[in-house]
Design a protein around this motif. Structure first.
Motif, PDB file in Angstrom:
ATOM      1  N   CYS A 278      -0.486   6.707  -3.039  1.00  0.00           N
ATOM      2  CA  CYS A 278      -1.645   5.873  -2.732  1.00  0.00           C
ATOM      3  C   CYS A 278      -2.905   6.297  -3.480  1.00  0.00           C
ATOM      4  O   CYS A 278      -3.716   7.065  -2.982  1.00  0.00           O
ATOM      5  N   ASN A 279      -3.063   5.742  -4.657  1.00  0.00           N
ATOM      6  CA  ASN A 279      -4.287   5.939  -5.448  1.00  0.00           C
ATOM      7  C   ASN A 279      -5.392   5.137  -4.745  1.00  0.00           C
ATOM      8  O   ASN A 279      -5.484   3.941  -4.890  1.00  0.00           O
ATOM      9  N   VAL A 280      -6.220   5.817  -3.955  1.00  0.00           N
ATOM     10  CA  VAL A 280      -7.214   5.185  -3.097  1.00  0.00           C
ATOM     11  C   VAL A 280      -8.333   4.529  -3.906  1.00  0.00           C
ATOM     12  O   VAL A 280      -8.752   3.412  -3.611  1.00  0.00           O
ATOM     13  N   THR A 281      -8.822   5.206  -4.916  1.00  0.00           N
ATOM     14  CA  THR A 281      -9.899   4.693  -5.768  1.00  0.00           C
ATOM     15  C   THR A 281      -9.976   5.574  -7.004  1.00  0.00           C
ATOM     16  O   THR A 281      -9.147   6.458  -7.193  1.00  0.00           O
ATOM     17  N   ASN A 282     -10.952   5.322  -7.833  1.00  0.00           N
ATOM     18  CA  ASN A 282     -11.266   6.214  -8.947  1.00  0.00           C
ATOM     19  C   ASN A 282     -12.663   6.759  -8.706  1.00  0.00           C
ATOM     20  O   ASN A 282     -13.565   6.009  -8.344  1.00  0.00           O
ATOM     21  N   HIS A 283     -12.822   8.042  -8.877  1.00  0.00           N
ATOM     22  CA  HIS A 283     -14.104   8.692  -8.612  1.00  0.00           C
ATOM     23  C   HIS A 283     -15.005   8.536  -9.841  1.00  0.00           C
ATOM     24  O   HIS A 283     -15.038   9.388 -10.721  1.00  0.00           O
ATOM     25  N   CYS A 284     -15.702   7.399  -9.882  1.00  0.00           N
ATOM     26  CA  CYS A 284     -16.608   7.120 -10.995  1.00  0.00           C
ATOM     27  C   CYS A 284     -17.673   6.127 -10.531  1.00  0.00           C
ATOM     28  O   CYS A 284     -17.603   5.603  -9.426  1.00  0.00           O
ATOM     29  N   SER A 285     -18.634   5.897 -11.380  1.00  0.00           N
ATOM     30  CA  SER A 285     -19.733   4.999 -11.030  1.00  0.00           C
ATOM     31  C   SER A 285     -19.267   3.540 -10.971  1.00  0.00           C
ATOM     32  O   SER A 285     -18.224   3.187 -11.512  1.00  0.00           O
TER      33      SER A 285
ATOM     34  N   ARG B 210      -8.601   9.832 -10.739  1.00  0.00           N
ATOM     35  CA  ARG B 210      -7.846   9.124  -9.701  1.00  0.00           C
ATOM     36  C   ARG B 210      -7.917   9.910  -8.399  1.00  0.00           C
ATOM     37  O   ARG B 210      -7.762  11.128  -8.393  1.00  0.00           O
ATOM     38  N   VAL B 211      -8.146   9.189  -7.297  1.00  0.00           N
ATOM     39  CA  VAL B 211      -8.311   9.817  -5.986  1.00  0.00           C
ATOM     40  C   VAL B 211      -7.084   9.531  -5.119  1.00  0.00           C
ATOM     41  O   VAL B 211      -6.691   8.369  -4.961  1.00  0.00           O
ATOM     42  N   PHE B 212      -6.502  10.611  -4.584  1.00  0.00           N
ATOM     43  CA  PHE B 212      -5.309  10.532  -3.736  1.00  0.00           C
ATOM     44  C   PHE B 212      -5.558  11.284  -2.435  1.00  0.00           C
ATOM     45  O   PHE B 212      -6.400  12.180  -2.381  1.00  0.00           O
ATOM     46  N   PRO B 213      -4.781  10.970  -1.389  1.00  0.00           N
ATOM     47  CA  PRO B 213      -4.859  11.815  -0.194  1.00  0.00           C
ATOM     48  C   PRO B 213      -4.283  13.198  -0.515  1.00  0.00           C
ATOM     49  O   PRO B 213      -3.336  13.310  -1.306  1.00  0.00           O
TER      50      PRO B 213
ATOM     51  N   LEU C  10       0.832  -1.199   0.000  1.00  0.00           N
ATOM     52  CA  LEU C  10       0.000   0.000   0.000  1.00  0.00           C
ATOM     53  C   LEU C  10       0.870   1.254   0.000  1.00  0.00           C
ATOM     54  O   LEU C  10       0.538   2.249  -0.646  1.00  0.00           O
ATOM     55  N   SER C  11       1.995   1.174   0.681  1.00  0.00           N
ATOM     56  CA  SER C  11       2.871   2.342   0.795  1.00  0.00           C
ATOM     57  C   SER C  11       3.554   2.720  -0.518  1.00  0.00           C
ATOM     58  O   SER C  11       4.058   3.828  -0.646  1.00  0.00           O
TER      59      SER C  11
ATOM     60  N   LEU D  88      -2.348   4.667   5.363  1.00  0.00           N
ATOM     61  CA  LEU D  88      -1.972   3.567   6.249  1.00  0.00           C
ATOM     62  C   LEU D  88      -2.170   3.949   7.721  1.00  0.00           C
ATOM     63  O   LEU D  88      -2.721   3.167   8.498  1.00  0.00           O
ATOM     64  N   ASP D  89      -1.767   5.146   8.088  1.00  0.00           N
ATOM     65  CA  ASP D  89      -1.950   5.606   9.469  1.00  0.00           C
ATOM     66  C   ASP D  89      -3.432   5.631   9.846  1.00  0.00           C
ATOM     67  O   ASP D  89      -3.805   5.232  10.946  1.00  0.00           O
ATOM     68  N   ALA D  90      -4.281   6.088   8.922  1.00  0.00           N
ATOM     69  CA  ALA D  90      -5.724   6.150   9.192  1.00  0.00           C
ATOM     70  C   ALA D  90      -6.295   4.749   9.380  1.00  0.00           C
ATOM     71  O   ALA D  90      -7.125   4.523  10.274  1.00  0.00           O
TER      72      ALA D  90
END
Length: 159
Positions: free
Chosen positions: A47-54, A99-102, A39-40, A111-113
Motif C-alpha cells: 500500500c503506497n499511501v502517497t509520495n512525500h513531496c510538495s 514513496r510512503v508505505f506503512p 487497496l489491498s 485498510l484496518d485503520a
C-alpha cells in the motif's frame, strides 16, 4: 444531513472518513464482499499511501492533466494524507522515490485503520448494489438499491 457514498474503494473510504468526521449521518454502500479490494493490492500488497513531496511536485508527476488536481491537492496534500494515517494509528515510512508505505509493509494495516475510523465516526457500511440514482426536481435525492430506496441529502459516486 445524510450522505450516501457509493463505492468502498480508496476514494470512497476516504470520502466516508471525511463525511463521517463532520458528524453527519453517513452510509457507505459497496456491492463487493470486501471493502478496499484494490487497496489491498497496491504497492505489491504494501500500500503506497502517497509520495512525500510538495503539491507542485505531485502535480508535475501526473502524466495527463495534473493541473486538474490542483484544487484537491491544495486542500489535502501528501502531508495531510500522512498526518491522517499517522493519527489513525498507521506508522509510516518513506522509501526510495519518496514513496510512503506503512511501517508494517502490509496494506491491511491501512485498510484496518480506515474501517476503524469509519466505525469510530458512526459510518454505516451497507453491502448492497445501487441500481440507480433517485432524483426529483433536477437534483439527486438518494439511491435505489436492490433492497429498496435510500433517501439522502448528498450522494457521492466513488466507483
Amino acid at each position: 444531513m445524510k450522505t450516501i457514498i457509493i463505492g468502498a474503494g480508496a476514494a470512497g473510504l476516504m470520502a466516508a472518513c471525511s463525511a463521517g468526521e463532520s458528524g453527519d449521518e453517513v452510509i457507505l454502500i459497496e456491492k463487493n464482499d470486501r471493502y478496499g479490494k484494490k487497496l489491498s493490492i497496491t504497492g505489491k500488497g504494501r500500500c503506497n499511501v502517497t509520495n512525500h513531496c510538495s503539491r507542485d511536485e505531485l502535480i508535475k508527476n501526473i502524466p495527463v492533466n495534473g493541473r486538474f488536481l490542483f484544487g484537491a491537492f491544495s486542500r489535502f496534500d501528501s502531508n495531510s494524507t500522512m498526518e491522517f494515517f499517522e493519527n489513525a494509528g498507521v506508522s509510516l515510512k518513506t522509501e526510495r522515490g519518496n514513496r510512503v508505505f506503512p511501517v508494517s509493509d502490509r496494506s491491511q494495516s491501512v485498510l484496518d485503520a480506515l474501517v476503524r475510523f469509519l466505525h469510530e465516526n458512526h459510518v454505516q457500511l451497507l453491502p448492497r448494489r445501487v441500481t440507480e440514482l433517485a432524483a426529483a426536481g433536477g437534483r439527486v435525492t438518494g439511491v435505489k438499491t436492490e433492497s429498496g430506496p435510500i433517501p439522502a441529502d448528498c450522494v457521492i459516486l466513488a466507483t
